[in-house]
Design a protein around this motif. Structure first.
Motif, PDB file in Angstrom:
ATOM      1  N   LEU A 181       0.835  -1.204   0.000  1.00  0.00           N
ATOM      2  CA  LEU A 181       0.000   0.000   0.000  1.00  0.00           C
ATOM      3  C   LEU A 181       0.868   1.252   0.000  1.00  0.00           C
ATOM      4  O   LEU A 181       0.636   2.185  -0.782  1.00  0.00           O
ATOM      5  N   ILE A 213       0.469   3.638  -3.264  1.00  0.00           N
ATOM      6  CA  ILE A 213      -0.485   4.715  -3.059  1.00  0.00           C
ATOM      7  C   ILE A 213       0.073   6.008  -3.651  1.00  0.00           C
ATOM      8  O   ILE A 213       1.283   6.273  -3.571  1.00  0.00           O
ATOM      9  N   ILE A 253      -8.510   3.548   6.730  1.00  0.00           N
ATOM     10  CA  ILE A 253      -8.347   2.682   5.556  1.00  0.00           C
ATOM     11  C   ILE A 253      -8.216   1.238   6.040  1.00  0.00           C
ATOM     12  O   ILE A 253      -7.497   0.947   7.007  1.00  0.00           O
ATOM     13  N   PRO A 306      -7.242  -2.262   4.460  1.00  0.00           N
ATOM     14  CA  PRO A 306      -6.750  -3.006   3.286  1.00  0.00           C
ATOM     15  C   PRO A 306      -6.552  -4.497   3.572  1.00  0.00           C
ATOM     16  O   PRO A 306      -6.348  -4.909   4.714  1.00  0.00           O
ATOM     17  N   PHE A 331     -10.524  -1.642   1.134  1.00  0.00           N
ATOM     18  CA  PHE A 331      -9.691  -2.088   0.019  1.00  0.00           C
ATOM     19  C   PHE A 331      -9.339  -3.561   0.216  1.00  0.00           C
ATOM     20  O   PHE A 331      -8.185  -3.942   0.198  1.00  0.00           O
ATOM     21  N   ALA A 371     -12.810   0.407  -2.748  1.00  0.00           N
ATOM     22  CA  ALA A 371     -11.921   0.276  -3.904  1.00  0.00           C
ATOM     23  C   ALA A 371     -11.709  -1.208  -4.163  1.00  0.00           C
ATOM     24  O   ALA A 371     -11.544  -1.993  -3.215  1.00  0.00           O
ATOM     25  N   PHE A 405      -4.882  -0.833  -7.495  1.00  0.00           N
ATOM     26  CA  PHE A 405      -4.377   0.422  -6.938  1.00  0.00           C
ATOM     27  C   PHE A 405      -4.790   1.627  -7.778  1.00  0.00           C
ATOM     28  O   PHE A 405      -4.838   2.751  -7.258  1.00  0.00           O
ATOM     29  N   LEU A 461      -8.029   2.491  -6.248  1.00  0.00           N
ATOM     30  CA  LEU A 461      -7.787   3.093  -4.933  1.00  0.00           C
ATOM     31  C   LEU A 461      -7.354   4.544  -5.076  1.00  0.00           C
ATOM     32  O   LEU A 461      -7.861   5.437  -4.381  1.00  0.00           O
ATOM     33  N   ASN A 462      -6.419   4.808  -5.979  1.00  0.00           N
ATOM     34  CA  ASN A 462      -5.918   6.171  -6.150  1.00  0.00           C
ATOM     35  C   ASN A 462      -6.992   7.102  -6.718  1.00  0.00           C
ATOM     36  O   ASN A 462      -7.008   8.306  -6.405  1.00  0.00           O
ATOM     37  N   LYS A 503     -10.157   6.794  -5.927  1.00  0.00           N
ATOM     38  CA  LYS A 503     -10.983   7.080  -4.747  1.00  0.00           C
ATOM     39  C   LYS A 503     -10.321   8.157  -3.888  1.00  0.00           C
ATOM     40  O   LYS A 503     -10.993   9.012  -3.299  1.00  0.00           O
TER      41      LYS A 503
END
Length: 394
Positions: free
Chosen positions: A236, A240, A295, A297, A323, A341, A346, A349-350, A352
């Motif tokens: 992550l 990220i 978060i 994950p 995530f 996400a 990823f 995720l990015n 979001k």
């Protein structure tokens, strides 16, 4: 008071969701007029070394908040070497085997699974002694091990694990599963087994939201928990993308990836990721009051797994950036707890994170109150325990 025994591989002062979950179960049963005893290893997790107060001791009996805690010797380790980990689990499991075989124990026993070997040995002895075995399943092993590439499908270890899994499900008097997926899986192995959903709800006893939204500050996203392979926090941090966003990522915890995470953060030029180490739960909650989003994950989608952090931080009022895939996605989406996400994606995720960065602090403030209200209505530990007691589970 009716007696009940809980067997667990983790218990405070050890840190992490597993220890907290078992402690909350023990305390709630005590509050409902059960005389509760917990059998667990000498405190060592997550560092993999005995805490100072347990060094040089073979066993310890103590009282923690009216719960009798019997700690047995363990060779502690968090080594990535599978053989070392097996030796560690065996050391406690063998001590437990002889304890259960020769010591007087209550008629009702809650057995935590995983670890699979620990639950197998417990169920083996307890079934021989005709005890009521309440199997509390929080993750599906060996399935989760296969999905995490910790075990090779079809290997000798896998076949042994499958045998132990089938054995504990069939011999248990009834099963508590933390997710609908866990219960569905158990039903495929033991179709007639009595199963009950038992979510990992927290017991914060907070009646009003205590979070403080601070204007003119970056949005603070945090991860708090174990830094292990399953959580994927190192990856992550590597993938990220916070460039150009008014967002910070703060990490709290300890585990196998800690040193790599610290090294990665120290090598970053534009530091927007901060590592704070492990904190006591109460101190952590106090520190987090000025943060904004939690978060949650997972490195990969793990069938049956529902991270307790969804309930833990939702109940404090934190919107969730989830995530991890699986049933957790449904819980976050249906309860409108935040954002989802796609697991391992990823780019999603990015995207979001870009969406989150556009929020005003007033929007976050409103969202926190909504999440707090929803979580404290739907994630209620007292109601869950009373319902299970009414169904004569315990």
């Amino acid at each position: 008071m009716e007696e009940i025994l809980i067997i667990s591989n983790y218990y405070p002062p050890e840190k992490g969701a597993a220890a907290n979950r078992i402690e909350q179960l023990a305390l709630k049963l005590h509050q409902n007029n059960y005389n509760v005893t917990v059998i667990c290893p000498l405190g060592n997790y997550p560092k993999g070394e005995l805490f100072p107060e347990y060094k040089g001791k073979f066993s310890v009996t103590e009282n923690r908040d009216n719960i009798t805690v019997k700690r047995l010797w363990i060779y502690p380790s968090v080594s990535k070497n599978i053989l070392v980990r097996i030796v560690s689990i065996l050391s406690f499991s063998l001590n437990l085997f002889f304890y259960l075989l020769f010591k007087k124990t209550p008629q009702k026993v809650i057995v935590q699974s995983p670890p699979l070997l620990l639950s197998f040995i417990s169920v083996l002895v307890l079934s021989f002694k005709n005890k009521k075995i309440i199997l509390n399943v929080s993750d599906l092993w060996p399935l989760a091990a296969i999905e995490l590439d910790a075990l090779k499908s079809g290997s000798f270890s896998h076949k042994i694990s499958l045998f132990m899994e089938r054995f504990i499900y069939k011999k248990a008097s009834l099963v508590l599963g933390q997710s609908d997926e866990i219960i569905a899986h158990i039903k495929t192995i033991s179709p007639g087994k009595e199963c009950h959903l038992y979510r990992n709800f927290p017991d914060h006893q907070v009646t009003e939201i205590e979070l403080k939204t601070i204007e003119n500050q970056p949005i603070k996203i945090f991860y708090a928990g174990l830094l292990g392979v399953a959580q994927g926090v190192l990856e992550l941090c590597e993938k990220i993308d916070l460039n150009g966003l008014s967002i910070e990522l703060h990490l709290f915890g300890d585990g196998a990836e800690k040193n790599q995470i610290e090294a990665l953060i120290s090598s970053m030029k534009d530091q927007k990721i901060f590592f704070h180490g492990m904190m006591d739960r109460k101190a952590l909650h106090e520190t987090l009051k000025t943060f904004d989003i939690a978060i949650v994950p997972l490195k990969t989608r793990i069938y049956g797994s529902v991270p307790s952090k969804i309930f833990e931080y939702g109940s404090l009022g934190f919107p969730i950036l989830y995530f991890g895939g699986g049933e957790g996605e449904i819980i976050v989406s249906e309860n409108k707890l935040g954002w989802v996400a796609s697991v391992e994606d990823f780019q999603d995720l990015n995207e979001k994170l870009v969406e989150i960065s556009l929020l005003e602090k007033a929007d976050l403030d409103t969202m926190k109150q909504m999440v707090f209200n929803t979580a404290n209505t739907n994630f209620h530990l007292d109601n869950q325990i009373k319902d299970l007691i009414a169904k004569k589970v315990f």
